[in-house]
Design a protein around this motif. Sequence first.
Motif, PDB file in Angstrom:
ATOM      1  N   GLU A 126       0.830  -1.205   0.000  1.00 47.89           N
ATOM      2  CA  GLU A 126       0.000   0.000   0.000  1.00 47.89           C
ATOM      3  C   GLU A 126       0.865   1.256   0.000  1.00 47.89           C
ATOM      4  OE1 GLU A 126      -2.891   2.451   3.096  1.00 47.89           O
ATOM      5  OE2 GLU A 126      -2.511   0.315   3.438  1.00 47.89           O
ATOM      6  N   ARG A 127       1.956   1.227   0.750  1.00 45.08           N
ATOM      7  CA  ARG A 127       2.827   2.405   0.819  1.00 45.08           C
ATOM      8  C   ARG A 127       3.564   2.645  -0.488  1.00 45.08           C
ATOM      9  NH1 ARG A 127       7.986   3.955   1.665  1.00 45.08           N
ATOM     10  NH2 ARG A 127       8.762   1.804   1.680  1.00 45.08           N
ATOM     11  N   LEU A 128       4.181   1.610  -1.031  1.00 42.28           N
ATOM     12  CA  LEU A 128       5.001   1.770  -2.228  1.00 42.28           C
ATOM     13  C   LEU A 128       4.173   1.927  -3.495  1.00 42.28           C
ATOM     14  CD1 LEU A 128       7.785  -0.842  -1.431  1.00 42.28           C
ATOM     15  CD2 LEU A 128       8.085   1.633  -1.597  1.00 42.28           C
ATOM     16  N   HIS A 129       3.015   1.286  -3.539  1.00 45.08           N
ATOM     17  CA  HIS A 129       2.186   1.332  -4.746  1.00 45.08           C
ATOM     18  C   HIS A 129       0.717   1.510  -4.364  1.00 45.08           C
ATOM     19  CE1 HIS A 129       5.509   0.141  -7.380  1.00 45.08           C
ATOM     20  NE2 HIS A 129       5.837  -0.739  -6.450  1.00 45.08           N
ATOM     21  N   PRO A 130       0.352   2.675  -3.818  1.00 52.22           N
ATOM     22  CA  PRO A 130      -1.053   2.878  -3.449  1.00 52.22           C
ATOM     23  C   PRO A 130      -1.941   2.792  -4.679  1.00 52.22           C
ATOM     24  CG  PRO A 130       0.138   4.962  -3.422  1.00 52.22           C
ATOM     25  CD  PRO A 130       1.169   3.877  -3.589  1.00 52.22           C
ATOM     26  N   ALA A 131      -3.054   2.081  -4.542  1.00 57.79           N
ATOM     27  CA  ALA A 131      -3.950   1.907  -5.683  1.00 57.79           C
ATOM     28  C   ALA A 131      -4.597   3.217  -6.077  1.00 57.79           C
ATOM     29  CB  ALA A 131      -5.017   0.869  -5.355  1.00 57.79           C
ATOM     30  N   VAL A 132      -4.715   4.149  -5.142  1.00 54.83           N
ATOM     31  CA  VAL A 132      -5.194   5.499  -5.457  1.00 54.83           C
ATOM     32  C   VAL A 132      -4.051   6.451  -5.147  1.00 54.83           C
ATOM     33  CG1 VAL A 132      -6.900   7.280  -4.938  1.00 54.83           C
ATOM     34  CG2 VAL A 132      -7.572   4.873  -4.886  1.00 54.83           C
ATOM     35  N   TRP A 133      -3.431   7.005  -6.182  1.00 55.51           N
ATOM     36  CA  TRP A 133      -2.241   7.816  -5.961  1.00 55.51           C
ATOM     37  C   TRP A 133      -2.558   9.292  -5.805  1.00 55.51           C
ATOM     38  CZ3 TRP A 133      -1.775  11.397  -9.785  1.00 55.51           C
ATOM     39  CH2 TRP A 133      -2.353  11.094 -11.013  1.00 55.51           C
ATOM     40  N   PHE A 154       9.298   7.947   6.425  1.00 58.73           N
ATOM     41  CA  PHE A 154       9.635   6.527   6.333  1.00 58.73           C
ATOM     42  C   PHE A 154      11.132   6.372   6.090  1.00 58.73           C
ATOM     43  CE2 PHE A 154       5.159   6.745   5.002  1.00 58.73           C
ATOM     44  CZ  PHE A 154       4.602   5.828   5.872  1.00 58.73           C
ATOM     45  N   ARG A 155      11.757   5.533   6.876  1.00 65.87           N
ATOM     46  CA  ARG A 155      13.182   5.273   6.726  1.00 65.87           C
ATOM     47  C   ARG A 155      13.436   4.543   5.406  1.00 65.87           C
ATOM     48  NH1 ARG A 155      15.560   1.265  11.067  1.00 65.87           N
ATOM     49  NH2 ARG A 155      14.422   2.731  12.411  1.00 65.87           N
ATOM     50  N   ASP A 156      14.408   5.014   4.629  1.00 57.24           N
ATOM     51  CA  ASP A 156      14.715   4.419   3.324  1.00 57.24           C
ATOM     52  C   ASP A 156      13.416   4.171   2.557  1.00 57.24           C
ATOM     53  OD1 ASP A 156      17.459   4.348   3.907  1.00 57.24           O
ATOM     54  OD2 ASP A 156      17.254   2.412   4.902  1.00 57.24           O
ATOM     55  N   PRO A 157      12.704   5.233   2.163  1.00 58.80           N
ATOM     56  CA  PRO A 157      11.331   5.068   1.658  1.00 58.80           C
ATOM     57  C   PRO A 157      11.223   4.283   0.364  1.00 58.80           C
ATOM     58  CG  PRO A 157      12.104   7.319   1.325  1.00 58.80           C
ATOM     59  CD  PRO A 157      13.116   6.651   2.198  1.00 58.80           C
ATOM     60  N   GLY A 158      12.303   4.164  -0.412  1.00 61.91           N
ATOM     61  CA  GLY A 158      12.236   3.397  -1.645  1.00 61.91           C
ATOM     62  C   GLY A 158      12.454   1.911  -1.453  1.00 61.91           C
ATOM     63  N   THR A 159      12.714   1.485  -0.207  1.00 63.29           N
ATOM     64  CA  THR A 159      13.049   0.094   0.093  1.00 63.29           C
ATOM     65  C   THR A 159      11.829  -0.668   0.593  1.00 63.29           C
ATOM     66  OG1 THR A 159      15.302   0.735   0.680  1.00 63.29           O
ATOM     67  CG2 THR A 159      14.539  -1.397   1.479  1.00 63.29           C
ATOM     68  N   PRO A 207      -0.254  11.196  12.371  1.00 61.86           N
ATOM     69  CA  PRO A 207      -1.514  10.899  11.687  1.00 61.86           C
ATOM     70  C   PRO A 207      -1.381  11.090  10.185  1.00 61.86           C
ATOM     71  CG  PRO A 207      -1.870  12.366  13.571  1.00 61.86           C
ATOM     72  CD  PRO A 207      -0.392  12.276  13.357  1.00 61.86           C
ATOM     73  N   CYS A 208      -2.082  10.260   9.445  1.00 62.18           N
ATOM     74  CA  CYS A 208      -2.160  10.372   7.976  1.00 62.18           C
ATOM     75  C   CYS A 208      -0.806  10.213   7.293  1.00 62.18           C
ATOM     76  CB  CYS A 208      -2.799  11.692   7.560  1.00 62.18           C
ATOM     77  SG  CYS A 208      -4.564  11.793   7.939  1.00 62.18           S
ATOM     78  N   ALA A 209       0.090   9.399   7.902  1.00 59.16           N
ATOM     79  CA  ALA A 209       1.336   9.078   7.209  1.00 59.16           C
ATOM     80  C   ALA A 209       1.088   8.071   6.095  1.00 59.16           C
ATOM     81  CB  ALA A 209       2.361   8.533   8.199  1.00 59.16           C
ATOM     82  N   LEU A 210       0.180   7.110   6.329  1.00 62.25           N
ATOM     83  CA  LEU A 210      -0.158   6.090   5.345  1.00 62.25           C
ATOM     84  C   LEU A 210      -1.617   6.287   4.953  1.00 62.25           C
ATOM     85  CD1 LEU A 210       1.174   3.538   4.012  1.00 62.25           C
ATOM     86  CD2 LEU A 210      -0.024   2.193   5.731  1.00 62.25           C
ATOM     87  N   ILE A 211      -1.832   6.696   3.687  1.00 62.07           N
ATOM     88  CA  ILE A 211      -3.185   7.064   3.251  1.00 62.07           C
ATOM     89  C   ILE A 211      -3.547   6.376   1.936  1.00 62.07           C
ATOM     90  CG2 ILE A 211      -3.305   9.255   4.484  1.00 62.07           C
ATOM     91  CD1 ILE A 211      -2.480  10.631   1.836  1.00 62.07           C
ATOM     92  N   GLY A 212      -3.036   5.168   1.734  1.00 68.59           N
ATOM     93  CA  GLY A 212      -3.334   4.457   0.505  1.00 68.59           C
ATOM     94  C   GLY A 212      -4.808   4.127   0.338  1.00 68.59           C
TER      95      GLY A 212
END
Length: 457
Positions: free
Chosen positions: A324-331, A368-373, A390-395
């Motif tokens: 969900e974080r790396l590839h949220p279905a709603v970007w 997020f630490r090393d966000p591309g990993t 709050p609202c760090a992960l909003i996929g």
Amino acid sequence: MTAQAHTASSPSPEGQRLPVVKGGLPMMGHAIPFARDPVGFLLRAHGRQGEAVAFSLPGRRVASFCGPQANAAVLSLDDSEADRRPVYEPLVTPLVGPGAIFDVPAEVKTWHDSLLLSLLRRDALARHAPDMFDQVERYIAPWPTSGTFELMTVMRDLAARITAHCLIGPRFNRTVGPALATLLDQLQAAFFMSFVVGSRSLLPHHRRADRARKTLTRAIKEIAPHDRPEDSERSHFEELMSAVGPDGRSLDEDTAAAVMLGWLFASASTPAHAAWTGVLLLQHPQWLPVLRAEQEAAFTDHPPASLSALHGLERLGHCLLEAERLHPAVWLLARTAVRDLCIRGYRVPRGHLVCVSPGASHRLPGVFRDPGTFDPDRYLPDRREHRATPCALIGFSGGRHPCLGMSFALQTTKVIWSVLLRAFDLELADPDVREARTDLKHPPRRPCTVRYRRRNR
């Protein structure tokens, strides 16, 4: 990111002007770089100019916000400040029919949502779980001992069949199921084209979508009223027709069918999330033994007899969160400013499109630490990076309008990968998988081929 004193919206139009993204063309604005790589465009813009920027698209001015605090400020706005309906109603109503989703007053939409929630409560999810497992097992049963499959096609088929079976009924799924994913794809293609061109035009995509909508509406009206789930006296369609709305009236047959079609249409984010979960797991195969061991410990039988056993797959759940974080279905989450606003200290004029981007916010190194990993360990109790603010992960959106079907979608994805990991040894034919930019969900680009071999169970 730029720190601001304001942590919520204010009705006052006072505040500083939004920094404007440089470049852009007459009439077109920033449409070309935005369409080519929207997440990259927003990350670059916000990286240079802070948590709030302004840019232009054909006929629209956009106020974009990025970062947990900015996400929270935008997603906490109510519809009298920033309304979703002007953005999505022109795109969605032609695809599902009038009187559903955004083509109704706010109080009616709230009522429609409550009708769906009755099928998404914890007790309903517990009832759905065995049916979900059964649908996946039936789907893979005819597969030979080894071979290949196209990942997005399989995820699309399974998500459509599971949603149809659980939310409409088993008879509808048996009758329409084999064609359902293709029909929903035609609706999604028209949705994307309307978003790109800015209006609904008579493109082939829209003509196919019109035919798909008529086919699905007719099937719902013919089958769903008599499609009673096991141990139920009434079908889901009959439950819809018997409910009484805030105006004291019930739904007519056409509107009930449009509401149900809206449920099917809304499930379109599940295949992309499930597919990216699989891609990331197969790109990082060191996680597969961990997940299989967790499943063996959690399931004393298969399929599990209780929902708690499925919830016990915590490590798989962490992998789902990372997908969900790396590839949220709603970007991109968008609203229209109903009046002049002040958000995080920035003036947002009435009529501007107000956006937050899960795709960009989820890749901020300060969050997020090393966000591309790919790192599912970031969700362990001693880190919980997605809960630090709050609202760090909003996929699946958040704030006032979280996704109603989030738990259903996550449970569907958990079931699919529980079955596939138990049944098969899997590997990507080509580990270099890229996003498809011709779809608003940004799923894996097809063909995404997976090799499989049946395991001894």
